[in-house]
Design a protein around this motif. Structure first.
Motif: not given
Length: 351
Positions: A184-192, A194-202, A224-233
Motif C-alpha cells: 500500500l505504501l508502494l501504491v501511494r509512492k508509485e501512483g498505482w 490499488i487492486g490493479k497490480t498483477k502478480g503471483s498468488y502470494s 535510469n528511466s526515472g522510475h523502477i519498472d520490474l514488469w517491462g524493463s
C-alpha cells in the motif's frame, strides 16, 4: 448483521484467549466511531467489514497518514480468495521431489531462451556483473525460473492475494500484514491503482517476483528511466536481482556447490538439509565419510541431499552462494534448479 458491539467483544475475547495484545481504542483512534456503529451494509461480505482490517487501516492512517476513505473503499471491493490459501499450503517447492520439480525449469527450452535473453541484455548483464559481482548466468537463470524471462509474471490482483494471506492465513499472518502495508505504501509512492497490480498468488511482482518489501528496499532503476519498472524493463530486473543477491551475501567468483559422495547416510542424517548457512569444515565432512567428488575449496559448506530419481538421492556440499539463492526462496529444490539452469545457460559471451 451482527451488531458492532457484539463483534467487538467477540474479537477482544478471542484476542485475550490467544494472548494477542488487545488494540488501543481511544476516543481519537479514528476507528472507535466505527466500533460503536453498524458498518455500512455493503461492507458485510467484504474485507472492509472485518474489524481486524479496520484496525489495520487505523494504523496506516496514524503511522503513515494514509487516506482512510481510499483504504476503506479498496477493502470494500474485495473478499477472501480461497485458492490463495490452498496454494500456500501446497507449494511445489515443499511437496514435489526434486527430480520432478526441476523438469519445469532445467530443460533445453528454458536454457535456450535464457541464452537469447542474455544476448539481448549483454550490456546490462556485464554492467551488473562488474558492479555487484554476480555472474550473469545466475541473474538470467533466476529470472528464468521465476517468470520464464518475464513471460509469466502472474495474473492475480496483488492486493486481494496479500489481504487474504494477511487476515485469513494465521500461520504467516504477521509477515503478510507487513507485506500488505509495504504494498500500500508502494501504491501511494508509485501512483498505482490499488487492486490493479498483477502478480503471483502470494503477492510477488514483476519479472523478478519481488515481494513488496523487497521492491521497496532492493529494486533499482538500473536504466535510469526515472522510475523502477520490474514488469517491462529487463535492465531494472537485471540490476534488481544483482542488487538483491549482493545484499544477501553473494560472494563474487566463489563456487556454488560441489557434488559429494556419502559413505554412510545414517551417520550424517541429522546434517542433511540442515540450516540456512554453510556450517561444517571440509575436514570434518571427510571424517564423517562425506567426500567431494569434484575440485573444492577449503571453506565451510552445508550438506544438501535431494531426490534425483524415485529411488536415488544425490548429495552436494554447498557454499555460501548456494544459501544466498535460498534467501530468494527458502527451498533447496529452488536454489538447485536456479544454479543448474545457470550451468545450462553458460556464459553469454559464448552464446
Amino acid at each position: 448483521m451482527i451488531k458492532q458491539a457484539t463483534l467487538f467483544f467477540l474479537v477482544l475475547g478471542l484476542a485475550a484467549c490467544s494472548g494477542i495484545d488487545q488494540p488501543s481504542l481511544s476516543a481519537d483512534s479514528g476507528v472507535s466511531d466505527t466500533l460503536l456503529e453498524d458498518m455500512p451494509k455493503e461492507w458485510a461480505d467484504s474485507y472492509a467489514g472485518n474489524l481486524e482490517v479496520q484496525l489495520f487501516i487505523d494504523r496506516l492512517v496514524q503511522e503513515h497518514n494514509y487516506d482512510r476513505k481510499r483504504l476503506e473503499l479498496a477493502f470494500s471491493h474485495i473478499k477472501v480468495r480461497p485458492k490463495v490459501i490452498e496454494k500456500s499450503d501446497n507449494q511445489p517447492e515443499v511437496i514435489t521431489p526434486y527430480y520432478e520439480y526441476k523438469t519445469r525449469f532445467v530443460n533445453e527450452e528454458r536454457a535456450k531462451l535464457g541464452r537469447q535473453f542474455a544476448k539481448r541484455n549483454a550490456e546490462w548483464l556485464h554492467k551488473a556483473e562488474l558492479e555487484f559481482g554476480v555472474e550473469s548466468r545466475v541473474i538470467v537463470a533466476l529470472i528464468g525460473v521465476e517468470t520464464y524471462y518475464g513471460r509469466i509474471t502472474g495474473s492475480k490482483d496483488v492486493f486481494t492475494s496479500l489481504t487474504t494471506l494477511a487476515f485469513d492465513y494465521p500461520r504467516r499472518k504477521d509477515y503478510f500484514q507487513s507485506e500488505l502495508e509495504a504494498y500500500l505504501l508502494l501504491v501511494r509512492k508509485e501512483g498505482w491503482n490499488i487492486g490493479k497490480t498483477k502478480g503471483s498468488y502470494s503477492g510477488a511482482m514483476g519479472m523478478v517476483q519481488f515481494m513488496p518489501s523487497n521492491y521497496q528496499k532492493l529494486a533499482i532503476d538500473y536504466d535510469n528511466s526515472g522510475h523502477i519498472d520490474l514488469w517491462g524493463s529487463d535492465a531494472d530486473a537485471i540490476g534488481s536481482v544483482a542488487n538483491y543477491l549482493r545484499h544477501h551475501g553473494w560472494k563474487a567468483g566463489e563456487p556454488w556447490f560441489v557434488m559429494a559422495h556419502v559413505e554412510d547416510r545414517d551417520k550424517v542424517a541429522d546434517d542433511i538439509n540442515r540450516g540456512r548457512k554453510p556450517n561444517v569444515d571440509m575436514t570434518v565432512w571427510s571424517s564423517l565419510g562425506v567426500l567431494p567428488t569434484q575440485p573444492f575449496l577449503l571453506q565451510k559448506t552445508g550438506l544438501i541431499g535431494l531426490r534425483t530419481g524415485p529411488e536415488t538421492i544425490s548429495y552436494w556440499l554447498a557454499y555460501e552462494n548456494f544459501f544466498t539463492i535460498m534467501d530468494y526462496n527458502p527451498s533447496r529444490r529452488y536454489a538447485m534448479s536456479v544454479l543448474e539452469l545457470a550451468e545450462s545457460i553458460g556464459s553469454y559471451e559464448n552464446n
